[in-house]
Design an enzyme around this catalytic site. Structure first.
Site, short mmCIF file in Angstrom:
data_model
loop_
_atom_site.label_atom_id
_atom_site.label_comp_id
_atom_site.label_asym_id
_atom_site.label_seq_id
_atom_site.Cartn_x
_atom_site.Cartn_y
_atom_site.Cartn_z
N SER A 214 2.28 -7.76 -64.35
CA SER A 214 0.82 -7.60 -64.39
C SER A 214 0.13 -8.48 -63.36
O SER A 214 0.27 -9.71 -63.38
CB SER A 214 0.33 -7.94 -65.81
N ASN A 215 -0.62 -7.85 -62.47
CA ASN A 215 -1.25 -8.62 -61.39
C ASN A 215 -2.32 -9.58 -61.91
O ASN A 215 -2.48 -10.68 -61.38
CB ASN A 215 -1.83 -7.70 -60.32
#
Lengths: 194, 194
Positions: free
Chosen positions: A12-13
């Protein structure tokens, strides 16, 4: 000491932003909760990240990440593959949760994915990170992929569902939930009050 | 004068925060772009707000709104119906876009929905707001529901799709897009630079 719980996925960025910010601070104790968003998304009927499924949002997210990384002074390179398989990194992090090397490992794996465009899904990438940290990569990778540790990650997914998580990063201060890197300041302020 | 464009939907709770904040400030000129999220969501395959379709996210959003309204000093009452039909308010706002009463109307309609739990989908609610503003409610409501004005709202939806909007509020400063009330400060800072 005041405490914040950080649920995050290495794929997840926006988790990248929060993990890096939490790893850098010393104000509150962090309880790390690596988990996988995949099973959460699956329950919503999604077979991929919403940033892939929703093309316009996905295109915007990369612009937003560039801006956010500049804001927090974090390096950024858009991954050539997204989302990357984060299960191996999550399994290693499960083993490291209460170890002194946890924050360091999380930072390095996040940087590998989001600043160095490396495939964190591979044993060679995660092994190299553990080596560089002076850890016994072979032993940790074997333990990470043991049936017991795989079962622990399944239990973590169940815990995430019980807590009604719907995205990452998600923070808890006591029972209070805060979703998204944009709420990390609020969560930290709440944690500081105690 | 420096300018920000604000795309918003009267049914959107996060649009409520941004509309109120923009209506209160005098630093930058605001170009208001009322539009409907419905057609955007429909293209994503959704027949309702994601806050309704995703139950865990939806439950969190109302906690978040309480916190955000406290942060910005805005009144808040969770609407007993969500999302409310915003098409009438949007049609009136289309007529008001370049009128001196636009910001006042938008604020009042948002407060009706998110602080007073009123049905902004009704002619009586919107008519009462226009009356209280000293406007000719009957004339404006008739013009709002004219075929020409309905066609303008359809064109607005097409414009939103062309601009690749995926949610609300969305801001533009020049060509730069910012999504969400959490990015309003960044957008305003960019607008101030010029």
């Amino acid at each position: 000491m005041n405490e914040i719980t950080c649920w995050f996925d290495f794929a997840s960025n926006y988790s990248y932003l929060s993990v890096m910010r939490l790893a850098r601070q010393n104000q509150v104790n962090v309880r790390w909760k690596p988990f996988l968003l995949g099973p959460i998304f699956k329950e919503l009927g999604w077979d991929n990240s919403p940033f892939v499924l929703q093309k316009n949002k996905g295109a915007y997210v990369w612009i937003d990440m560039q801006r956010q990384c500049a804001k927090y002074g974090l390096p950024w390179r858009q991954p050539s593959a997204f989302p990357r398989r984060s299960i191996l990194a999550a399994r290693v992090a499960l083993l490291g949760e209460d170890q002194p090397w946890m924050a360091d490992f999380c930072s390095r794996a996040m940087l590998a994915n989001f600043a160095e465009d490396q495939d964190i899904g591979s044993e060679s990438c995660i092994g190299t990170i553990l080596d560089a940290m002076g850890q016994d990569a072979e032993r940790i990778l074997a333990a990470a992929q043991s049936p017991e540790n795989k079962a622990r990650l399944h239990m973590r997914s169940d815990e995430a569902k019980t807590l009604r998580l719907f995205g990452a990063p998600t923070f808890f201060v006591g029972m209070d939930m805060y979703w998204g890197n944009d709420r990390l300041d609020d969560a930290l302020a709440q944690a500081a009050i105690g």
